[in-house]
Scaffold this active site. Structure first.
Site, mmCIF file in Angstrom:
data_model
loop_
_atom_site.group_PDB
_atom_site.id
_atom_site.type_symbol
_atom_site.label_atom_id
_atom_site.label_comp_id
_atom_site.label_asym_id
_atom_site.label_seq_id
_atom_site.Cartn_x
_atom_site.Cartn_y
_atom_site.Cartn_z
ATOM 1 N N LYS A 158 47.125 35.814 48.495
ATOM 2 C CA LYS A 158 48.388 36.393 48.515
ATOM 3 C C LYS A 158 48.822 37.949 48.738
ATOM 4 O O LYS A 158 49.591 38.180 49.478
ATOM 5 C CB LYS A 158 49.044 36.222 47.094
ATOM 6 C CG LYS A 158 49.069 34.565 46.456
ATOM 7 C CD LYS A 158 49.551 34.277 45.165
ATOM 8 C CE LYS A 158 48.580 34.848 44.120
ATOM 9 N NZ LYS A 158 47.273 33.981 44.162
ATOM 10 N N GLN A 202 48.892 34.391 40.359
ATOM 11 C CA GLN A 202 48.133 33.248 40.061
ATOM 12 C C GLN A 202 48.328 31.888 41.206
ATOM 13 O O GLN A 202 48.766 32.542 42.093
ATOM 14 C CB GLN A 202 48.384 32.655 38.699
ATOM 15 C CG GLN A 202 47.693 33.526 37.476
ATOM 16 C CD GLN A 202 48.590 34.840 37.228
ATOM 17 O OE1 GLN A 202 49.704 34.723 37.088
ATOM 18 N NE2 GLN A 202 47.780 36.131 37.310
ATOM 19 N N GLY A 210 44.561 39.664 40.602
ATOM 20 C CA GLY A 210 43.869 40.729 41.541
ATOM 21 C C GLY A 210 44.282 40.429 43.070
ATOM 22 O O GLY A 210 43.713 39.372 43.306
ATOM 23 N N HIS A 211 44.985 41.158 43.360
ATOM 24 C CA HIS A 211 45.468 40.873 44.932
ATOM 25 C C HIS A 211 44.749 41.868 45.756
ATOM 26 O O HIS A 211 45.141 43.234 45.671
ATOM 27 C CB HIS A 211 47.103 40.798 44.725
ATOM 28 C CG HIS A 211 47.744 39.782 44.185
ATOM 29 N ND1 HIS A 211 48.952 39.679 44.091
ATOM 30 C CD2 HIS A 211 47.193 38.702 43.339
ATOM 31 C CE1 HIS A 211 49.295 38.659 43.402
ATOM 32 N NE2 HIS A 211 48.277 38.067 43.016
ATOM 33 N N ASP A 232 43.996 33.072 43.738
ATOM 34 C CA ASP A 232 43.114 33.770 44.798
ATOM 35 C C ASP A 232 43.220 33.100 46.079
ATOM 36 O O ASP A 232 42.299 33.124 46.743
ATOM 37 C CB ASP A 232 41.791 33.658 44.276
ATOM 38 C CG ASP A 232 41.766 34.445 42.883
ATOM 39 O OD1 ASP A 232 42.294 35.373 42.755
ATOM 40 O OD2 ASP A 232 40.817 33.875 42.019
HETATM 41 P P1 GDP Z 1 44.903 36.799 45.790
HETATM 42 O O1 GDP Z 1 44.875 36.910 44.336
HETATM 43 O O2 GDP Z 1 45.839 35.511 46.264
HETATM 44 O O3 GDP Z 1 45.691 37.977 46.347
HETATM 45 O O4 GDP Z 1 43.545 36.777 46.453
HETATM 46 P P2 GDP Z 1 42.324 37.610 46.243
HETATM 47 O O5 GDP Z 1 42.472 39.048 46.474
HETATM 48 O O6 GDP Z 1 41.900 37.519 44.666
HETATM 49 O O7 GDP Z 1 41.246 36.663 47.051
HETATM 50 C C1 GDP Z 1 41.298 36.707 48.378
HETATM 51 C C2 GDP Z 1 39.988 37.466 48.971
HETATM 52 O O8 GDP Z 1 39.935 36.820 50.085
HETATM 53 C C3 GDP Z 1 40.065 38.895 48.891
HETATM 54 O O9 GDP Z 1 38.679 39.423 48.945
HETATM 55 C C4 GDP Z 1 40.568 39.127 50.530
HETATM 56 O O10 GDP Z 1 40.294 40.282 50.970
HETATM 57 C C5 GDP Z 1 39.861 37.798 51.311
HETATM 58 N N1 GDP Z 1 40.819 37.386 52.202
HETATM 59 C C6 GDP Z 1 41.892 37.281 52.412
HETATM 60 N N2 GDP Z 1 42.216 36.735 53.559
HETATM 61 C C7 GDP Z 1 41.026 36.320 54.193
HETATM 62 C C8 GDP Z 1 40.921 35.445 55.354
HETATM 63 O O11 GDP Z 1 41.460 34.960 56.014
HETATM 64 N N3 GDP Z 1 39.426 35.274 55.558
HETATM 65 C C9 GDP Z 1 38.419 35.881 54.966
HETATM 66 N N4 GDP Z 1 37.257 36.020 55.070
HETATM 67 N N5 GDP Z 1 38.790 36.625 53.682
HETATM 68 C C10 GDP Z 1 40.204 36.826 53.355
HETATM 69 P P1 IMO Z 2 45.593 36.030 40.994
HETATM 70 O O1 IMO Z 2 47.005 36.322 41.072
HETATM 71 C C1 IMO Z 2 42.682 33.180 39.562
HETATM 72 C C2 IMO Z 2 43.073 32.174 35.425
HETATM 73 C C3 IMO Z 2 41.862 32.232 34.460
HETATM 74 C C4 IMO Z 2 41.964 31.163 33.523
HETATM 75 C C5 IMO Z 2 43.436 30.791 33.354
HETATM 76 C C6 IMO Z 2 44.082 31.681 32.413
HETATM 77 O O2 IMO Z 2 44.803 37.025 41.423
HETATM 78 O O3 IMO Z 2 45.641 34.732 41.906
HETATM 79 P P2 IMO Z 2 44.924 34.215 31.814
HETATM 80 O O4 IMO Z 2 43.927 35.426 31.740
HETATM 81 O O5 IMO Z 2 46.011 34.189 32.897
HETATM 82 O O6 IMO Z 2 45.322 33.906 30.524
HETATM 83 O O7 IMO Z 2 43.898 32.788 32.187
HETATM 84 O O8 IMO Z 2 43.853 31.481 34.559
HETATM 85 N N1 IMO Z 2 43.693 33.176 36.311
HETATM 86 C C7 IMO Z 2 43.489 33.171 37.808
HETATM 87 N N2 IMO Z 2 42.651 32.632 38.448
HETATM 88 N N3 IMO Z 2 43.472 34.102 40.142
HETATM 89 C C8 IMO Z 2 44.454 34.624 39.221
HETATM 90 O O9 IMO Z 2 45.125 35.494 39.672
HETATM 91 C C9 IMO Z 2 44.411 34.220 37.757
HETATM 92 N N4 IMO Z 2 44.990 34.843 36.923
HETATM 93 C C10 IMO Z 2 44.486 33.892 35.774
HETATM 94 O O10 IMO Z 2 40.897 32.339 35.403
HETATM 95 O O11 IMO Z 2 41.318 30.101 34.170
HETATM 96 MG MG MG Z 3 43.258 37.271 42.903
#
Ligand code: GDP
Ligand code: IMO
Ligand code: MG
Length: 422
Positions: free
Chosen positions: A16, A222, A40-41, A13
């Site tokens: 990415k 991840q 979840g991207h 998270d």
């Molecule tokens: P990922 O799994 O690495 O793609 O990240 P996620 O999408 O799960 O979580 C990142 C969250 O932060 C999402 O809600 C994005 O919309 C938000 N986000 C990404 N870059 C920024 C930033 O520079 N500032 C803020 N405030 N939010 C951001």
């Molecule tokens: P993105 O790509 C954050 C964590 C789960 C748990 C562990 C194992 O959005 O960054 P799993 O379901 O993979 O067997 O769970 O890994 N986890 C993540 N945490 N971002 C993710 O993906 C994750 N995918 C799995 O919360 O701790």
């Molecule tokens: Mg994510």
């Protein structure tokens, strides 16, 4: 032409999705190489928000081809739902999505076994998407692959054999109701109708494309500390999000990789169980979670939040070979008077020389902090590095120096426009 890997440098998270969307404007192909719908991207374009679980985040750039590599575990239902959401939003998938014939399929029993395992004393806090049990079958050489969808007889036989075995376990070990073989066969034969058109010999496709001069961005899911080999085992996922996994998970050889870009959140978060030395609790943790809107993009769970950990990110730099990093969510720290950065871990009065991925060791470490002044103003509309407040520049310089990489991009908000390129 560039073949670059994007890796999450912390516990996932990091943002990415946003960075892949930004960078993919300059690439021909974007590839997911591991994980599954546990990811979840998020990509925010104007007021529209897309959360991608399986399809690469390059799908929102109309000239980009998106590839799901052999290292990914695919839940067909999640994939079809995602395709539907994108099509509804007017995104054209036709001819733009390729799926490796060697990728494994998540089956209903994988999700069931994931949830059963989460009700035992060995709970990890998984996303419940069946990831671990699917990779177990892959490595036990019992898995069902995308290629099996192409032959009805093979598919039926493999599903039957697998379910027989799983039903034994479900009944005898867990005392759970057995699964219905014919219902599952029917469901998967139905998926086959839609998925067939995307099935490709991905390694040949990608290597030919690279030889023809096409550029490729490999999108990790991840993060490094969730890597099954290099993370905080057993509180990890069941694949290799680190840069090495990009080659095995796509069929692109290491000699073709030109760079590894780390995605680094300006503080630290983690979802699920496991050690987190710089975690903030109570009001402090709550405030950071609120400021960063830190709730899971896949499960909606509140993310645990804490200070930036340069000792951890430095380890991540080493494991992945990160030279350049994109710093995300810098804007989130704007409310703080002072910001702490962990520069080392201490255990029994001694500084650790290397990163302890052993969980028992990790539970005993104390973070050593340095404190930097905050900048206390809104930076979410800043477009150029020079216009950032001096204390924000100082913070960036400090974390990049401590973590050992150069910064190539700074994100100050979720939208495309909230990006500073250096
Ligand atoms: P990922 O799994 O690495 O793609 O990240 P996620 O999408 O799960 O979580 C990142 C969250 O932060 C999402 O809600 C994005 O919309 C938000 N986000 C990404 N870059 C920024 C930033 O520079 N500032 C803020 N405030 N939010 C951001
Ligand atoms: P993105 O790509 C954050 C964590 C789960 C748990 C562990 C194992 O959005 O960054 P799993 O379901 O993979 O067997 O769970 O890994 N986890 C993540 N945490 N971002 C993710 O993906 C994750 N995918 C799995 O919360 O701790
Ligand atoms: Mg994510």
């Amino acid at each position: 032409m560039a073949v670059s890997i994007i890796v999450g440098s912390q516990w996932g998270d990091e943002g990415k999705g946003k960075i892949v969307d930004i960078l993919s404007e300059r690439y021909n192909i974007v590839v997911r190489y591991q994980g599954g719908a546990n990811a979840g991207h998020t990509v925010q374009i104007g007021d529209q928000q897309f959360i991608l679980h399986l399809i690469p985040s390059g799908i929102l750039r109309e000239n980009v081809i998106c590839v799901i590599g052999n290292g990914v575990v695919i839940d067909p239902k999640a994939l079809l739902d995602e395709i539907q959401v994108l099509e509804k939003a007017g995104i054209n998938i036709n001819g733009r999505l390729l799926i490796s014939q060697n990728a494994h399929l998540i089956m209903p029993y994988h999700k069931l076994l994931d949830s059963i395992s989460e009700n035992t004393s060995t709970k990890i806090g998984t996303t419940g998407r069946g990831i671990g049990p699917c990779y177990i079958d892959k490595y036990a050489r019992k898995g069902i692959r995308i290629v099996d969808l192409l032959d009805k007889t093979v598919l039926e036989e493999k599903i039957k054999v697998n379910i027989e075995e799983k039903n034994n376990i479900l009944k005898k070990v867990y005392n759970v109701e057995e699964l219905d073989v014919s219902g599952i066969i029917k469901e998967y034969l139905e998926f086959d109708k839609t998925i067939d058109q995307y099935i490709t010999d991905v390694p040949t496709y990608l290597n030919n494309a690279i030889n023809e001069g096409k550029s490729v961005l490999l999108e990790g899911a991840q993060g490094t500390l969730l890597d099954v080999d290099h993370g905080t085992y057993p509180f990890v996922t069941s694949s290799n999000p680190t840069s090495g996994g990009a080659c095995t998970g796509s069929g692109i050889p290491p000699t073709k990789i030109s760079s590894v870009i780390g995605i680094v959140k300006a503080y630290t978060t983690r979802v699920g169980l496991g050690p987190f030395p710089t975690e903030l609790f109570g009001n402090e943790g709550e405030k950071l979670r609120e400021a960063g809107v830190e709730f899971g993009a896949t499960t909606g769970r509140p993310r645990r939040c804490g200070w930036f950990d340069a000792f951890l990110v430095n380890y991540s730099r080493m494991i992945n070979g990160i030279e350049r990093a994109a710093i995300t969510k810098l804007d989130v720290l704007s409310y703080l008077d002072e910001i702490k950065v962990c520069v080392a871990y201490e255990s029994n009065g001694k500084l650790l020389k290397s990163y302890p991925t052993d969980v028992n060791k990790m539970m005993q470490v104390q973070p050593v902090y340095e404190t930097l002044p905050g900048w206390k103003c809104d930076i979410s509309n800043v477009k150029h590095f020079e216009d950032l407040p001096a204390n924000a520049k100082e913070y960036l310089s400090f974390i990049s120096h401590q973590s050992g990489f150069e910064i190539s991009l700074i994100s100050v908000g979720p939208r495309r426009s909230q990006t500073i390129e250096l």
